[in-house]
Design a protein around this motif. Structure first.
Motif, mmCIF file in Angstrom:
data_model
loop_
_atom_site.group_PDB
_atom_site.id
_atom_site.type_symbol
_atom_site.label_atom_id
_atom_site.label_comp_id
_atom_site.label_asym_id
_atom_site.label_seq_id
_atom_site.Cartn_x
_atom_site.Cartn_y
_atom_site.Cartn_z
ATOM 1 N N LEU A 164 0.791 -1.247 0.113
ATOM 2 C CA LEU A 164 -0.022 0.211 0.056
ATOM 3 C C LEU A 164 0.785 1.309 -0.114
ATOM 4 N N GLU A 165 2.056 1.188 0.833
ATOM 5 C CA GLU A 165 2.786 2.515 0.931
ATOM 6 C C GLU A 165 3.614 2.571 -0.519
ATOM 7 N N ARG A 166 3.736 1.462 -1.360
ATOM 8 C CA ARG A 166 4.409 1.750 -2.723
ATOM 9 C C ARG A 166 3.471 2.022 -3.905
ATOM 10 N N LEU A 167 1.910 1.864 -3.492
ATOM 11 C CA LEU A 167 1.139 1.753 -4.535
ATOM 12 C C LEU A 167 0.979 3.270 -5.175
ATOM 13 N N VAL A 168 0.923 4.287 -4.535
ATOM 14 C CA VAL A 168 1.234 5.774 -5.228
ATOM 15 C C VAL A 168 2.219 5.839 -5.956
ATOM 16 N N PRO A 169 3.597 5.708 -5.392
ATOM 17 C CA PRO A 169 4.649 6.052 -5.984
ATOM 18 C C PRO A 169 4.733 5.183 -7.375
ATOM 19 N N VAL A 170 4.569 3.846 -7.353
ATOM 20 C CA VAL A 170 4.629 2.949 -8.528
ATOM 21 C C VAL A 170 3.727 3.378 -9.522
ATOM 22 N N THR A 171 2.348 3.850 -9.147
ATOM 23 C CA THR A 171 1.372 3.965 -9.905
ATOM 24 C C THR A 171 1.579 5.550 -10.659
ATOM 25 N N MET A 172 2.058 6.401 -9.751
ATOM 26 C CA MET A 172 2.034 7.700 -10.500
ATOM 27 C C MET A 172 3.515 7.540 -11.441
ATOM 28 N N THR A 173 4.222 6.938 -11.175
ATOM 29 C CA THR A 173 5.688 6.682 -11.961
ATOM 30 C C THR A 173 5.074 6.233 -13.462
ATOM 31 N N ALA A 174 4.455 5.115 -13.611
ATOM 32 C CA ALA A 174 3.753 4.289 -14.573
ATOM 33 C C ALA A 174 2.753 5.598 -15.226
ATOM 34 N N ALA A 175 2.001 6.241 -14.677
ATOM 35 C CA ALA A 175 1.032 7.052 -15.202
ATOM 36 C C ALA A 175 1.920 8.187 -15.982
ATOM 37 N N VAL A 176 2.619 8.802 -15.184
ATOM 38 C CA VAL A 176 3.231 9.920 -15.967
ATOM 39 C C VAL A 176 4.032 9.429 -17.105
ATOM 40 N N ALA A 177 4.777 8.360 -17.153
ATOM 41 C CA ALA A 177 5.276 7.857 -18.264
ATOM 42 C C ALA A 177 4.305 7.462 -19.502
ATOM 43 N N GLY A 178 3.286 7.042 -19.112
ATOM 44 C CA GLY A 178 2.115 6.479 -20.154
ATOM 45 C C GLY A 178 1.166 7.824 -20.785
ATOM 46 N N LEU A 179 0.900 8.765 -19.751
ATOM 47 C CA LEU A 179 0.325 9.884 -20.281
ATOM 48 C C LEU A 179 1.238 10.660 -21.418
ATOM 49 N N ALA A 180 2.593 10.602 -21.084
ATOM 50 C CA ALA A 180 3.309 11.251 -22.248
ATOM 51 C C ALA A 180 3.533 10.467 -23.385
ATOM 52 N N LEU A 181 3.034 9.195 -23.388
ATOM 53 C CA LEU A 181 3.339 8.563 -24.781
ATOM 54 C C LEU A 181 2.064 8.228 -25.576
ATOM 55 N N ILE A 182 0.731 8.907 -24.900
ATOM 56 C CA ILE A 182 -0.672 8.772 -25.575
ATOM 57 C C ILE A 182 -0.631 9.674 -26.900
ATOM 58 N N PRO A 183 0.057 10.743 -26.951
ATOM 59 C CA PRO A 183 -0.017 11.705 -28.056
ATOM 60 C C PRO A 183 0.690 10.900 -29.173
ATOM 61 N N LEU A 184 1.804 10.196 -28.920
ATOM 62 C CA LEU A 184 2.486 9.018 -29.998
ATOM 63 C C LEU A 184 1.548 8.304 -30.489
ATOM 64 N N VAL A 185 0.738 7.606 -29.366
ATOM 65 C CA VAL A 185 -0.034 6.400 -29.664
ATOM 66 C C VAL A 185 -1.181 6.719 -30.650
ATOM 67 N N LEU A 186 -1.496 8.072 -30.361
ATOM 68 C CA LEU A 186 -2.768 8.584 -31.414
ATOM 69 C C LEU A 186 -2.243 8.987 -32.472
ATOM 70 N N ALA A 187 -1.080 9.165 -32.667
ATOM 71 C CA ALA A 187 -0.412 9.863 -34.097
ATOM 72 C C ALA A 187 -0.178 8.651 -35.124
ATOM 73 N N ALA A 188 -1.054 7.672 -35.162
ATOM 74 C CA ALA A 188 -0.695 6.480 -35.901
ATOM 75 C C ALA A 188 -0.925 6.995 -37.533
ATOM 76 N N GLY A 189 -0.001 6.603 -38.305
ATOM 77 C CA GLY A 189 -0.059 7.156 -39.694
ATOM 78 C C GLY A 189 0.370 8.356 -40.217
ATOM 79 N N GLU A 190 0.837 9.110 -39.091
ATOM 80 C CA GLU A 190 1.298 10.486 -39.300
ATOM 81 C C GLU A 190 2.565 10.663 -39.816
#
Length: 448
Positions: A359-385
């Motif tokens: 539980l104490e590591r749930l927030v740090p691990v989730t936030m680390t993955a979420a920040v990296a994932g959110l930064a990749l969403i524009p590239l994932v939506l840019a298919a075919g560009e």
């Protein structure tokens, strides 16, 4: 549209070759559907061979194999008739293969020719030198530049050759007069055989060996699997005579070399990760549990790649290597916190400690993955560009891997550590609390 290329161009082509550049605009139809429609419409034109692609990809294909196609099957041998026959067999084997498009044989057609074969015995009898006669025939029939004409800043070559009447027919060539050593003139037919025949319009060579090419592109299928299937079927159904061989060239060669290199670097990376982790934890069990999160990340990365991309490319493999590091970091944070709770906060190795640490590591691990994932969403939506051909598959595999590794890490890592990590944790804590072998200047004793 461009028809033909100049002789001094880097990609010189005859007037039989035409390039048409099109701009594709966004519409209800996908790119694959539009390209298939282009192929079906242009294939209705008799006597044409198609190769649909992109200008840059065609240039890269040409640099890799000398052919503007993703796959080039080259057949080498001395006899052009045998090469054409074997190329036709290979084309017939490749045609039913799923994913094969733009299949064609390199155009080697027979064209009318006039062949002049000098008989050395007869030439010797009349006192005609064969070498000099060949030079005269070349000058008379093809022409030879003898001077240059300057007109302002422009320069023109002055050619000397026979008029059209004297070289327009076989009979006119047979009647050409040839000088002998005695100063007499005799018709060319007395020292040479002149006849009409057919010969190839072009003879291509690689490494001084004659070859013919069967080329094709791959659509809606992985290039590597298509080539493997073609190689297997061609080897089973096409048998080359002695002195003939074939080679497979094109994009898949670079893909295979890059895949082998990435595979080697991946094993090297895992080995370095294992050594670095082992130097810190000094436990194979703990290191194995950390590395266990890598397959959990690969699951999501490959599943999302299959859904959104459809094929595994070199860019996907690069993304998997990056994903392995991110997934391992999350597991390191969680297991290190378990050990910290037991070493510094007096927690015992029990279910309560596992739940608290998770539980104490749930927030740090989730936030680390979420920040990296959110930064990749524009590239994932840019298919075919344009310009996203490499970044898109990398972003897809990393985003999918982050999603699966984050979710599964919260369920799998605590359970695995609680089930198999008790002895490894005890050994780690014993060393951390002052193992004599780890202290400088300590004396080791043996108790019987």
């Amino acid at each position: 549209r461009r028809t033909g290329r100049a002789e001094l161009d880097e990609h010189a082509e005859g007037v039989h070759y035409t390039e048409i550049d099109l701009d594709l605009h966004e519409s209800e139809r996908s790119r694959e559907v539009i390209l298939e429609d282009i192929r079906s419409r242009l294939s209705q034109i008799p006597g044409t061979a198609l190769n649909v692609g992109q200008p840059i990809s065609h240039r890269l294909d040409h640099m890799l194999s000398g052919v503007r196609a993703q796959l080039a099957v080259k057949v080498f041998g001395p006899d052009l008739d045998v090469l054409r026959a074997k190329a036709a067999e290979i084309e017939a084997v490749m045609a039913p293969t799923p994913g094969i498009v733009d299949l064609q044989i390199e155009k080697q057609v027979l064209i009318p020719q006039v062949k002049v074969r000098i008989d050395r015995e007869r030439a010797k009898k009349y006192g005609v030198e064969v070498g000099a006669l060949n030079e005269r025939l070349e000058t008379a029939l093809n022409g030879r530049p003898v001077a240059q004409i300057l007109e302002g800043q422009q320069t023109y070559d002055l050619f000397v050759r026979y008029g059209d009447e004297a070289r327009s027919s076989v009979e006119a060539i047979r009647a050409m007069l040839v000088d002998t050593e005695e100063g007499k003139k005799i018709p060319l037919s007395l020292v040479a055989d002149i006849q009409e025949a057919k010969g190839p319009n072009i003879i291509n060579r690689d490494n001084v060996q004659r070859r013919i090419v069967v080329s094709a592109n791959i659509s809606e299928r992985d290039l590597g699997s298509a080539v493997v299937q073609i190689q297997r079927e061609v080897s089973e159904q096409v048998h080359l005579p002695q002195g003939y061989f074939m080679s497979y060239e094109g994009q898949f060669q670079s893909q295979q070399e890059a895949t082998r290199l990435i595979g080697f670097l991946s094993m090297f990376t895992l080995a370095v990760m294992f050594m670095v982790l082992f130097s810190h934890f000094r436990s194979v069990m703990i290191v194995a549990q950390i590395l266990l999160n890598i397959p959990l990340a690969l699951i999501g990365g490959l599943v999302l790649t299959f859904v959104m991309v459809g094929t595994v490319s070199v860019a996907t493999l690069v993304g998997l290597i990056t994903l392995a590091g991110i997934a391992s970091r999350n597991t390191i944070m969680m297991i290190s916190h378990y050990l910290h709770l037991m070493e510094h906060e007096g927690e015992a190795f029990d279910e309560k400690m596992i739940v608290r640490g998770s539980l104490e590591r749930l927030v740090p691990v989730t936030m680390t993955a979420a920040v990296a994932g959110l930064a990749l969403i524009p590239l994932v939506l840019a298919a075919g560009e344009p310009g996203k051909e490499i970044l898109y598959p990398v972003a897809v595999v990393i985003l999918g891997g982050l999603s699966s590794s984050t979710v599964l890490d919260m369920a799998v890592t605590p359970a695995v550590f609680f089930r198999f990590g008790r002895r490894a944790a005890a050994s780690y804590l014993e060393r951390a609390q002052g193992d004599p072998l780890d202290l400088p200047g300590a004396v080791s004793t043996t108790k019987e």
